[in-house]
Write a protein that holds these residues in place. Structure first.
Motif, mmCIF file in Angstrom:
data_model
loop_
_atom_site.group_PDB
_atom_site.id
_atom_site.type_symbol
_atom_site.label_atom_id
_atom_site.label_comp_id
_atom_site.label_asym_id
_atom_site.label_seq_id
_atom_site.Cartn_x
_atom_site.Cartn_y
_atom_site.Cartn_z
ATOM 1 N N MET A 111 -3.215 -7.470 11.126
ATOM 2 C CA MET A 111 -4.580 -6.969 10.884
ATOM 3 C C MET A 111 -5.423 -6.893 12.159
ATOM 4 O O MET A 111 -6.482 -6.285 12.166
ATOM 5 N N LYS A 112 -4.926 -7.492 13.233
ATOM 6 C CA LYS A 112 -5.627 -7.325 14.519
ATOM 7 C C LYS A 112 -5.439 -5.905 15.041
ATOM 8 O O LYS A 112 -6.172 -5.448 15.909
ATOM 9 N N TYR A 113 -4.392 -5.221 14.540
ATOM 10 C CA TYR A 113 -4.057 -3.886 15.051
ATOM 11 C C TYR A 113 -4.113 -2.789 13.997
ATOM 12 O O TYR A 113 -4.101 -1.615 14.325
ATOM 13 N N ARG A 114 -4.088 -3.156 12.714
ATOM 14 C CA ARG A 114 -4.115 -2.161 11.636
ATOM 15 C C ARG A 114 -5.213 -2.511 10.653
ATOM 16 O O ARG A 114 -5.536 -3.693 10.474
ATOM 17 N N ASP A 115 -5.710 -1.485 9.975
ATOM 18 C CA ASP A 115 -6.764 -1.665 8.980
ATOM 19 C C ASP A 115 -6.306 -2.638 7.888
ATOM 20 O O ASP A 115 -5.167 -2.561 7.440
ATOM 21 N N LYS A 116 -7.213 -3.530 7.478
ATOM 22 C CA LYS A 116 -6.808 -4.515 6.466
ATOM 23 C C LYS A 116 -6.504 -3.883 5.097
ATOM 24 O O LYS A 116 -5.864 -4.490 4.248
ATOM 25 N N GLN A 117 -6.970 -2.642 4.910
ATOM 26 C CA GLN A 117 -6.670 -1.943 3.646
ATOM 27 C C GLN A 117 -5.350 -1.165 3.709
ATOM 28 O O GLN A 117 -4.988 -0.467 2.762
ATOM 29 N N THR A 118 -4.614 -1.267 4.818
ATOM 30 C CA THR A 118 -3.331 -0.555 4.926
ATOM 31 C C THR A 118 -2.451 -0.936 3.732
ATOM 32 O O THR A 118 -2.270 -2.120 3.434
ATOM 33 N N PRO A 119 -1.897 0.077 3.043
ATOM 34 C CA PRO A 119 -1.078 -0.241 1.871
ATOM 35 C C PRO A 119 0.244 -0.939 2.229
ATOM 36 O O PRO A 119 0.866 -0.617 3.244
ATOM 37 N N VAL A 120 0.621 -1.877 1.371
ATOM 38 C CA VAL A 120 1.843 -2.665 1.579
ATOM 39 C C VAL A 120 2.636 -2.684 0.277
ATOM 40 O O VAL A 120 2.058 -2.765 -0.811
ATOM 41 N N CYS A 121 3.925 -2.626 0.416
ATOM 42 C CA CYS A 121 4.801 -2.733 -0.753
ATOM 43 C C CYS A 121 5.853 -3.790 -0.439
ATOM 44 O O CYS A 121 6.395 -3.812 0.668
ATOM 45 N N VAL A 122 6.103 -4.660 -1.397
ATOM 46 C CA VAL A 122 7.167 -5.652 -1.249
ATOM 47 C C VAL A 122 8.278 -5.262 -2.219
ATOM 48 O O VAL A 122 7.998 -4.992 -3.393
ATOM 49 N N ILE A 123 9.490 -5.234 -1.733
ATOM 50 C CA ILE A 123 10.628 -4.994 -2.635
ATOM 51 C C ILE A 123 11.439 -6.286 -2.691
ATOM 52 O O ILE A 123 11.990 -6.735 -1.685
ATOM 53 N N THR B 79 17.730 -2.951 -5.090
ATOM 54 C CA THR B 79 18.974 -2.350 -5.637
ATOM 55 C C THR B 79 19.740 -3.274 -6.593
ATOM 56 O O THR B 79 20.828 -2.926 -7.041
ATOM 57 N N LEU B 80 19.198 -4.441 -6.879
ATOM 58 C CA LEU B 80 19.866 -5.383 -7.783
ATOM 59 C C LEU B 80 19.203 -5.347 -9.163
ATOM 60 O O LEU B 80 18.074 -4.845 -9.287
ATOM 61 N N PRO B 81 19.856 -5.886 -10.195
ATOM 62 C CA PRO B 81 19.264 -5.807 -11.540
ATOM 63 C C PRO B 81 17.875 -6.447 -11.635
ATOM 64 O O PRO B 81 17.046 -6.015 -12.433
ATOM 65 N N ASP B 82 17.610 -7.479 -10.831
ATOM 66 C CA ASP B 82 16.292 -8.127 -10.901
ATOM 67 C C ASP B 82 15.317 -7.584 -9.851
ATOM 68 O O ASP B 82 14.324 -8.246 -9.509
ATOM 69 N N GLU B 83 15.572 -6.367 -9.401
ATOM 70 C CA GLU B 83 14.662 -5.738 -8.427
ATOM 71 C C GLU B 83 13.225 -5.735 -8.963
ATOM 72 O O GLU B 83 12.994 -5.495 -10.142
ATOM 73 N N ASN B 84 12.300 -5.992 -8.064
ATOM 74 C CA ASN B 84 10.885 -5.988 -8.457
ATOM 75 C C ASN B 84 10.047 -5.478 -7.290
ATOM 76 O O ASN B 84 10.336 -5.783 -6.141
ATOM 77 N N VAL B 85 9.026 -4.697 -7.626
ATOM 78 C CA VAL B 85 8.190 -4.109 -6.581
ATOM 79 C C VAL B 85 6.751 -4.607 -6.764
ATOM 80 O O VAL B 85 6.227 -4.622 -7.878
ATOM 81 N N ILE B 86 6.155 -5.019 -5.672
ATOM 82 C CA ILE B 86 4.779 -5.533 -5.706
ATOM 83 C C ILE B 86 3.958 -4.732 -4.698
ATOM 84 O O ILE B 86 4.398 -4.525 -3.570
ATOM 85 N N PHE B 87 2.790 -4.285 -5.129
ATOM 86 C CA PHE B 87 1.923 -3.526 -4.227
ATOM 87 C C PHE B 87 0.722 -4.367 -3.822
ATOM 88 O O PHE B 87 0.271 -5.242 -4.573
ATOM 89 N N GLY B 88 0.189 -4.065 -2.663
ATOM 90 C CA GLY B 88 -1.030 -4.727 -2.215
ATOM 91 C C GLY B 88 -1.508 -4.061 -0.946
ATOM 92 O O GLY B 88 -1.151 -2.908 -0.656
ATOM 93 N N THR B 89 -2.291 -4.809 -0.206
ATOM 94 C CA THR B 89 -2.785 -4.333 1.089
ATOM 95 C C THR B 89 -2.483 -5.431 2.113
ATOM 96 O O THR B 89 -2.124 -6.556 1.731
ATOM 97 N N LEU B 90 -2.685 -5.106 3.369
ATOM 98 C CA LEU B 90 -2.459 -6.137 4.390
ATOM 99 C C LEU B 90 -3.310 -7.370 4.096
ATOM 100 O O LEU B 90 -2.900 -8.499 4.328
ATOM 101 N N GLU B 91 -4.498 -7.109 3.559
ATOM 102 C CA GLU B 91 -5.449 -8.206 3.325
ATOM 103 C C GLU B 91 -5.027 -9.125 2.169
ATOM 104 O O GLU B 91 -5.255 -10.331 2.222
ATOM 105 N N ASN B 92 -4.403 -8.565 1.128
ATOM 106 C CA ASN B 92 -4.169 -9.413 -0.056
ATOM 107 C C ASN B 92 -2.706 -9.681 -0.396
ATOM 108 O O ASN B 92 -2.415 -10.436 -1.323
#
Ligand SMILES: C[S@@+](CC[C@H](N)C(=O)[O-])C[C@H]1O[C@@H](n2cnc3c(N)ncnc32)[C@H](O)[C@@H]1O
Length: 236
Positions: A180-192, A196-209
């Motif tokens: 966040m020192k170099y990118r906007d804190k609202q930059t979108p982030v996705c966690v995978i 590719t596995l049966p328990d795959e899960n995707v979480i969305f957020g921002t750099l800030e949260n």
């Protein structure tokens, strides 16, 4: 004696190359990591020895030196040895150290690439890591450096449009604060998680949260406007 250093792909057992399957078909012994899907072992002959060498963050079943030594020992005792590693063997896989140990012992080897989780997990979701007019560059970086290093080599001022972090969950709070020192804190982030596995899960957020979310490992973080593009395409 030959050692095949094989990338097992990101998780789904079908995401392995034909070349890897052919090497496994003739294996006398397979040494495999925790991130290599065990279903893949079925490509090896039934009587081939399968040796689990572990290596999960924080739970090292064997040290890297012990693994190197074991591969060398097995190579001296067998015609065809397979070393099966998650993703691609050279993307944060320490495959380079393993081939150096083989070279020092004059052991023949072949490296068979694998689909890295860094690219394979987002791609299999339908999330493009580059996209015309949105992202023309990608950086793949570790979120967890060797703590014994004299000086950190990770500087979070990367300028690539898309930033992909592997092994990034343990230090997510510190790392996102640095980014966040170099990118906007609202930059979108996705966690995978478990891509590719049966328990795959995707979480969305921002750099800030994103560091406030409950994230299960293994997981990668994707940071940048491609995440917004993905959400727009699929109406998330
Ligand atoms: C030691 S690195 C090995 C990476 C591997 N060589 C590759 O190319 O994918 C382990 C890290 O890869 C990522 N990873 C591996 N498999 C994953 C999966 N199925 N889903 C999400 N992340 C994964 C996680 O960030 C994990 O901490």
């Amino acid at each position: 004696m030959v050692v095949y250093l094989i990338g097992a792909g990101p998780g789904d057992a079908d995401l392995i190359t034909l070349k890897a399957v052919k090497a496994l078909n003739k294996a006398d012994v397979v040494l495999y990591d925790y991130l290599a899907n065990e279903e893949i072992l079925a490509h090896a002959p039934e009587d081939a020895e399968k040796i689990y060498v572990g290596k999960k963050a924080g739970q090292h079943y064997k040290t890297q030196d012990q693994i190197n030594e074991l591969i060398v020992q097995q190579a001296k005792a067998h015609e065809n040895v397979v070393r099966l590693k998650g993703g691609d063997p050279f993307v944060f896989g320490r495959g380079g150290e393993e081939i150096l140990a083989l070279m020092e012992n004059d052991i023949k080897f072949e490296v068979i690439p694998g689909v890295t989780s860094a690219i394979g997990a987002p791609t299999s979701l339908g999330l493009p890591v580059t996209h015309r007019a949105v992202a023309t560059s990608v950086t793949i970086v570790t979120g967890h450096e060797d703590p014994t290093k004299a000086e950190s080599q990770v500087h979070w001022d990367y300028t690539a449009d898309t930033l992909i972090i592997l092994m990034g969950i343990g230090n997510i709070r510190q790392n996102t604060a640095e980014i966040m020192k170099y990118r906007d804190k609202q930059t979108p982030v996705c966690v995978i998680e478990s891509g590719t596995l049966p328990d795959e899960n995707v979480i969305f957020g921002t750099l800030e949260n994103i560091s406030e979310k409950d994230i299960q490992t293994p997981a990668i973080l994707i940071i940048g406007e491609v995440v917004k593009l993905y959400k727009d395409i699929y109406n998330y």
